[in-house]
Write a protein that holds these residues in place. Structure first.
Motif, PDB file in Angstrom:
ATOM      1  N   UNK A 150     -86.894-110.417 -23.230  1.00 33.84           N
ATOM      2  CA  UNK A 150     -85.849-110.623 -22.234  1.00 33.84           C
ATOM      3  C   UNK A 150     -84.452-110.620 -22.813  1.00 33.84           C
ATOM      4  N   UNK A 151     -84.282-109.863 -23.909  1.00 32.05           N
ATOM      5  CA  UNK A 151     -82.931-109.704 -24.455  1.00 32.05           C
ATOM      6  C   UNK A 151     -82.041-109.024 -23.414  1.00 32.05           C
ATOM      7  N   UNK A 152     -82.619-108.059 -22.700  1.00 33.49           N
ATOM      8  CA  UNK A 152     -81.867-107.346 -21.670  1.00 33.49           C
ATOM      9  C   UNK A 152     -82.217-107.930 -20.312  1.00 33.49           C
ATOM     10  N   UNK A 153     -81.233-108.359 -19.558  1.00 34.39           N
ATOM     11  CA  UNK A 153     -81.469-108.868 -18.205  1.00 34.39           C
ATOM     12  C   UNK A 153     -80.794-107.939 -17.199  1.00 34.39           C
ATOM     13  N   UNK A 154     -79.486-107.783 -17.307  1.00 33.31           N
ATOM     14  CA  UNK A 154     -78.796-106.821 -16.457  1.00 33.31           C
ATOM     15  C   UNK A 154     -78.987-105.431 -17.049  1.00 33.31           C
ATOM     16  N   UNK A 155     -79.373-104.453 -16.216  1.00 35.32           N
ATOM     17  CA  UNK A 155     -79.645-103.121 -16.770  1.00 35.32           C
ATOM     18  C   UNK A 155     -78.368-102.433 -17.249  1.00 35.32           C
ATOM     19  N   UNK A 156     -78.471-101.765 -18.392  1.00 37.72           N
ATOM     20  CA  UNK A 156     -77.378-100.938 -18.893  1.00 37.72           C
ATOM     21  C   UNK A 156     -77.628 -99.502 -18.455  1.00 37.72           C
ATOM     22  N   UNK A 157     -76.568 -98.797 -18.138  1.00 32.76           N
ATOM     23  CA  UNK A 157     -76.672 -97.418 -17.665  1.00 32.76           C
ATOM     24  C   UNK A 157     -75.906 -96.513 -18.613  1.00 32.76           C
ATOM     25  N   UNK A 158     -76.534 -95.414 -19.037  1.00 31.15           N
ATOM     26  CA  UNK A 158     -75.870 -94.464 -19.917  1.00 31.15           C
ATOM     27  C   UNK A 158     -76.073 -93.045 -19.432  1.00 31.15           C
ATOM     28  N   UNK A 159     -75.020 -92.261 -19.471  1.00 27.33           N
ATOM     29  CA  UNK A 159     -75.098 -90.847 -19.100  1.00 27.33           C
ATOM     30  C   UNK A 159     -75.478 -90.057 -20.344  1.00 27.33           C
ATOM     31  N   UNK A 160     -76.555 -89.289 -20.241  1.00 31.55           N
ATOM     32  CA  UNK A 160     -77.126 -88.609 -21.402  1.00 31.55           C
ATOM     33  C   UNK A 160     -77.019 -87.100 -21.234  1.00 31.55           C
ATOM     34  N   UNK A 161     -76.489 -86.458 -22.248  1.00 36.24           N
ATOM     35  CA  UNK A 161     -76.344 -84.999 -22.245  1.00 36.24           C
ATOM     36  C   UNK A 161     -77.710 -84.340 -22.397  1.00 36.24           C
ATOM     37  N   UNK A 162     -77.966 -83.324 -21.594  1.00 40.23           N
ATOM     38  CA  UNK A 162     -79.214 -82.567 -21.695  1.00 40.23           C
ATOM     39  C   UNK A 162     -79.017 -81.449 -22.719  1.00 40.23           C
ATOM     40  N   UNK A 163     -79.744 -81.494 -23.848  1.00 38.68           N
ATOM     41  CA  UNK A 163     -79.555 -80.458 -24.875  1.00 38.68           C
ATOM     42  C   UNK A 163     -79.930 -79.087 -24.345  1.00 38.68           C
ATOM     43  N   UNK A 164     -79.044 -78.106 -24.549  1.00 43.65           N
ATOM     44  CA  UNK A 164     -79.275 -76.764 -24.003  1.00 43.65           C
ATOM     45  C   UNK A 164     -78.485 -75.748 -24.830  1.00 43.65           C
ATOM     46  N   UNK A 165     -79.192 -75.005 -25.666  1.00 43.87           N
ATOM     47  CA  UNK A 165     -78.511 -74.042 -26.537  1.00 43.87           C
ATOM     48  C   UNK A 165     -77.884 -72.911 -25.738  1.00 43.87           C
ATOM     49  N   UNK A 166     -78.334 -72.679 -24.523  1.00 43.16           N
ATOM     50  CA  UNK A 166     -77.772 -71.607 -23.694  1.00 43.16           C
ATOM     51  C   UNK A 166     -76.295 -71.868 -23.399  1.00 43.16           C
ATOM     52  N   UNK A 167     -75.939 -73.136 -23.236  1.00 47.35           N
ATOM     53  CA  UNK A 167     -74.567 -73.505 -22.903  1.00 47.35           C
ATOM     54  C   UNK A 167     -73.597 -73.078 -24.005  1.00 47.35           C
ATOM     55  N   UNK A 168     -73.946 -73.383 -25.247  1.00 49.20           N
ATOM     56  CA  UNK A 168     -73.075 -73.029 -26.376  1.00 49.20           C
ATOM     57  C   UNK A 168     -72.946 -71.515 -26.523  1.00 49.20           C
ATOM     58  N   UNK A 169     -74.042 -70.810 -26.299  1.00 42.43           N
ATOM     59  CA  UNK A 169     -73.993 -69.343 -26.409  1.00 42.43           C
ATOM     60  C   UNK A 169     -73.097 -68.739 -25.336  1.00 42.43           C
ATOM     61  N   UNK A 170     -73.170 -69.283 -24.122  1.00 40.84           N
ATOM     62  CA  UNK A 170     -72.312 -68.785 -23.043  1.00 40.84           C
ATOM     63  C   UNK A 170     -70.849 -69.135 -23.299  1.00 40.84           C
TER      64      UNK A 170
END
Length: 365
Positions: A34-54
């Motif tokens: 129970x170290x965590x009581x209130x939930x933490x929210x994080x926005x996570x990048x979806x890895x996608x090599x297509x993006x860098x190539x474009x």
């Protein structure tokens, strides 16, 4: 579109450590329940090599990847559906997410307390799943009671939802998840009103630890029982080393490969988890690309071109005329839009077009 995956499991299985690794955001990850009581929210990048190539192709000034939310929810314990360990509060947090990443510890380590005294992944899974099932039983029973009153008032829509609840109830009573019920498309829509925990898509995240006894490496009875369980319930799973990934989250990308080699952990389980989570939410990515920016947009699979346009701007749905569409790999192989058009690779699509994963789209209004 904001869709989220809740990280759940027993206390001390590595949920917050995994969250740190996913988001590179520091939240408490101490060695006690129970170290965590209130939930933490994080926005996570979806890895996608297509993006860098474009982005390289278009010489874009900015690159913006698709992203999803992960929510770190405190550990559940046996009896959570009756309020044990602040269970009602934690179950309410799970109701708010769109899918579940169920973290399961698969390592033995005397220095890391296990809430039940010993590591047994199959037992741990059954504890959590039973709590979710029992909570859903309470929800469904209460809804049935309310619907019976509405039916007496000759409410036809209430009768339809009542029939769906009566279809789900015996499955829950037998100790099975609501997601195993065979529902029609119309019934699935009605079932969503219940917001059941066990109908949400679930991915099992098997957390191992470098330097400890890991059950997948041992390949003993506990591991075989776990795999047999997954096969019987047709579950998807991914193996991660949350501790290593959390440690490496603060290391520059250039140095991570060297550290991985030193730790002997070459496979990036966290990236696999993010990608599987994206699929779990039934999402695909389309791209817009140009001088200013190349961007990945997440939409539900099966979205039409106007629906995809709404992810960019509401005008692209409301005033949609047509869309110019090309596969990301076709665009790169052609070398330019003009050559792609000459080759017939750049297509004009209308309102009925179903967007495909990897499409590069320019909307016309």
């Amino acid at each position: 579109m904001s869709l989220s995956i809740g990280i759940v499991g027993l206390p001390n299985v590595g949920k917050s450590t995994l969250f740190n690794a996913l988001t590179e955001k520091s939240v408490p990850a101490e060695n006690f329940p129970f170290c965590t009581i209130d939930p933490s929210v994080g926005v996570v990048v979806v890895p996608d090599e297509r993006l860098d190539k474009l982005a390289t192709f278009s010489h874009s000034a900015k690159t913006i990847p698709a992203a999803i939310e992960f929510v770190d929810i405190a550990g559940l314990v046996k009896g959570a559906h009756d309020g044990e360990g602040l269970g009602n509060q934690f179950l309410a947090h799970i109701r708010e997410v769109d899918a579940i990443a169920h973290v399961v510890r698969i390592f033995d380590d005397e220095d890391v307390i296990h809430v039940n005294g010993g590591v047994s992944p199959r037992d741990d899974i059954e504890i959590i799943n039973l709590e979710l099932i029992m909570a859903d039983l309470q929800t469904t029973a209460k809804r049935l009671s309310n619907l019976e009153r509405d039916i007496r008032g000759n409410n036809k829509e209430a009768q339809k939802e009542y029939d769906v609840c009566k279809k789900i109830m015996p499955v829950l009573e037998s100790g099975r998840m609501a997601q195993t019920v065979n529902l029609t498309q119309e019934e699935s829509v009605l079932a969503k009103h219940l917001n059941l925990l066990t109908i949400k898509p679930m991915l099992y995240v098997l957390n191992k630890k470098t330097g400890a006894l890991n059950l997948d490496d041992e390949n003993g009875q506990r591991w075989k029982e776990l795999i047999n369980l997954f096969e019987s319930i047709k579950a998807s799973f991914v193996v991660v080393d949350a501790g290593i990934e959390s440690d490496l989250s603060s290391v520059s990308r250039d140095d991570r490969k060297q550290f991985r080699q030193e730790f002997g952990v070459l496979d990036d389980g966290v990236n696999t988890l993010i990608q599987k989570g994206f699929e779990l939410l039934n999402l695909i990515t389309f791209f817009t690309t140009g001088d200013d920016e190349t961007r990945g947009w997440q939409i539900h699979e099966g979205s039409t071109a106007p629906q995809a346009g709404a992810a960019v701007h509401s005008d692209f749905e409301e005033k949609f005329i047509r869309a110019e569409v090309i596969g990301w790999d076709d665009l790169l192989s052609a070398g330019s839009r003009s050559i792609a058009r000459e080759k017939g690779l750049l297509r004009t699509e209308g309102k009925e077009y179903l967007v495909k994963d990897g499409d590069v789209i320019e909307f016309k209004i």
